[in-house]
Design a protein around this motif. Structure first.
Motif, short mmCIF file in Angstrom:
data_model
loop_
_atom_site.label_atom_id
_atom_site.label_comp_id
_atom_site.label_asym_id
_atom_site.label_seq_id
_atom_site.Cartn_x
_atom_site.Cartn_y
_atom_site.Cartn_z
N TYR A 190 -5.19 3.82 0.79
CA TYR A 190 -4.59 2.73 0.02
C TYR A 190 -4.75 1.36 0.69
O TYR A 190 -4.54 0.34 0.06
N VAL B 224 -0.99 4.63 5.32
CA VAL B 224 -1.65 4.07 4.14
C VAL B 224 -3.17 3.99 4.32
O VAL B 224 -3.92 4.07 3.35
N GLU C 225 -4.50 7.57 3.78
CA GLU C 225 -4.43 7.95 2.38
C GLU C 225 -5.37 7.13 1.50
O GLU C 225 -5.50 7.39 0.30
N ALA D 201 0.82 -1.21 0.00
CA ALA D 201 0.00 0.00 0.00
C ALA D 201 0.86 1.26 0.00
O ALA D 201 0.46 2.29 -0.55
N SER D 202 2.04 1.17 0.58
CA SER D 202 2.93 2.34 0.61
C SER D 202 3.43 2.70 -0.79
O SER D 202 3.94 3.80 -1.00
N ARG D 203 3.28 1.78 -1.75
CA ARG D 203 3.65 2.05 -3.15
C ARG D 203 2.47 2.61 -3.94
O ARG D 203 2.45 2.56 -5.16
N LYS D 204 1.48 3.11 -3.23
CA LYS D 204 0.30 3.72 -3.85
C LYS D 204 -0.52 2.71 -4.65
O LYS D 204 -1.11 3.03 -5.69
N GLU E 226 -3.73 0.02 -4.32
CA GLU E 226 -4.88 -0.26 -3.47
C GLU E 226 -4.78 -1.69 -2.94
O GLU E 226 -4.65 -2.64 -3.71
#
Length: 448
Positions: A92, A87, A90, A49-52, A54
């Motif tokens: 994600y 995450v 945000e 999720a930290s890599r954008k 979902e």
């Protein structure tokens, strides 16, 4: 049913330029589902999720799901709370009790034991089966399913069979090879508790697909986050690789634990002995302890023994040696208590330092310290105090039977101090304060 092994062997003869030969269109991963939000699944979900990307986290625990959706965590791992909070806020990462459609499914559920047969512990694959049958309802052509749970050899193939049973409208690698609708692979986690977030990114990963096309798709997934090398092999070898790594360590720890028992009988300091022996350029003896814990080293070797009971002699003996060590520690404590009882009118008070399976974490899974404390509590002649700075409350089975105290209270009140887990707080204790106490040090930090 077709011979799965034959299909797999034939598929791995395909040349590398044919890996993308499937009729399915190649695509990225817009949504990833992680099934099982425990010590491996939740950090894995947070990293992706930290890599954008979902990420849908799926778990059967309503507490885990609601906690995560508040941006909080239900386990302890350094920096994980910050990662999850970020995450989730945000948008994600979202946790759910029910499966949702995704492009890839990563299964990270427990693989405990269900029984013992003739001294051999039998693995329980019911969690993997339940997860497989649950996600099958939302599978579609083009999806990837990766089993991350540490498993006995053949578990990934079983997973594929369970998926196929639930979805006869889709095709799977065991029957359709490179042209299957769904890709299947195994990629065992290889992380160290306390360093999980970093090692999920930095460590090499062994990826075993049921076909080369499956492996290729799994590599594409892991390369979204993994900086280490993704080494491709077949599914069974990937499963065996994880079991082999932990069995190797278990055998070496068993040697150290057996050596400690021998040295105790010979009145030799095992810590000094191993330090001297390790000065040899080709000798590296591990440190003995009260046993072996955690959901890897204490468990994985039995997966090999269960499927190969006649051949895995050294592996089984090592497991039995390490499993016997907690009982040996209990006997040491009880024998010391009998001597102390001659000097007291009331019960001997014993303080056990540490419950976790390794230093500086809150993870109690398969911890030998738990077994030791449990046995000592059952001794009616003892009053047992427990010191574990990484937890706020005792496990349910200990409530009302022992008291959780700080190290200062334990040092002041106890007659016998039992070092079980070398947490940093315990390493900082002034050994001069131990002179009036009986000390049983299974980690060598107070008496080495």
């Amino acid at each position: 049913m077709p011979n799965t092994n034959k299909i797999i062997q034939n598929e791995f003869k395909i040349e590398s330029n044919e890996l993308g030969s499937s009729k399915l269109p190649k695509k990225g991963f817009d949504k990833i589902a992680v099934v099982g939000l425990g010590y491996i699944g939740l950090p894995t979900a947070a990293v992706f999720a930290s890599r954008k990307i979902e990420v849908i986290g799926i778990d059967v625990s309503e507490h885990a799901v609601t906690t995560i959706n508040r941006g909080e965590i239900h386990i302890t791992e350094p920096d994980l709370d910050l990662a999850v909070r970020s995450v989730v806020s945000e948008g994600y990462l979202f946790a759910s009790l029910t499966p949702k459609s995704a492009d890839a499914f990563m299964i990270a559920v427990p693989t405990p034991f269900k029984s013992s047969l003739e001294g051999v512990k039998i693995p329980d694959l019911s969690f993997i089966e339940a997860a497989s049958r649950t996600i099958a309802a939302v599978l579609k052509a083009g999806d990837l399913v990766v089993l991350e749970s540490t498993s006995p050899v053949g578990a990934t193939e079983r997973m594929a069979e369970w998926l196929a049973e639930e979805r006869p409208d889709l095709t799977f690698p065991q029957t359709h090879g490179a042209d299957s609708d769904v890709r299947i692979a195994h990629c065992p986690e290889r992380v160290l508790p306390g360093h999980v977030l970093r090692e999920l990114v930095e460590n090499d990963r062994v990826i075993g697909g049921m076909t080369p096309a499956c492996s290729q798709r799994a590599v594409e997934l892991y390369k979204l986050v993994v900086q280490g090398e993704c080494i491709v092999t077949d599914t069974r070898t990937a499963e065996m690789a994880k079991l082999t790594e932990n069995s190797f360590r278990d055998v070496n720890i068993a040697f150290a634990n057996e050596l400690s028992v021998i040295c105790d009988k010979l009145d030799i300091n095992v810590w000094e002995l191993t330090s001297l022996a390790n000065r040899h350029p080709r000798v590296n003896i591990l440190q003995p302890g009260p046993g072996v814990g955690g959901h890897c080293i204490a468990v994985d070797p039995w997966f090999i023994v269960a499927t190969n009971p006649k051949e895995a002699n050294i592996i089984k003996t090592a497991r039995e040696t390490n499993d016997a060590k907690p009982g040996w520690v209990v006997s040491k404590v009880e024998n010391s208590a009998k001597i102390q009882q001659l000097l007291k009118d009331d019960k001997v008070k014993v303080a056990c330092f540490g419950l976790a399976f390794k230093p500086d974490i809150d993870d109690l899974r398969e911890s030998p310290a738990l077994q030791i404390v449990d046995s000592l509590i059952d001794n009616a002649d003892l009053d047992v105090l427990t010191v574990e700075p990484n937890i706020h409350e005792l496990p349910k089975r200990f409530i009302g039977r022992t008291t959780l105290v700080g190290e200062d209270v334990a040092m002041q009140e106890a007659d016998i101090l039992v070092m079980l887990v070398d947490h940093k707080q315990f390493r900082e204790i002034d050994v001069e304060l131990l002179n009036t106490k009986v000390v049983i040090d299974t980690r060598g930090i107070w008496t080495s």
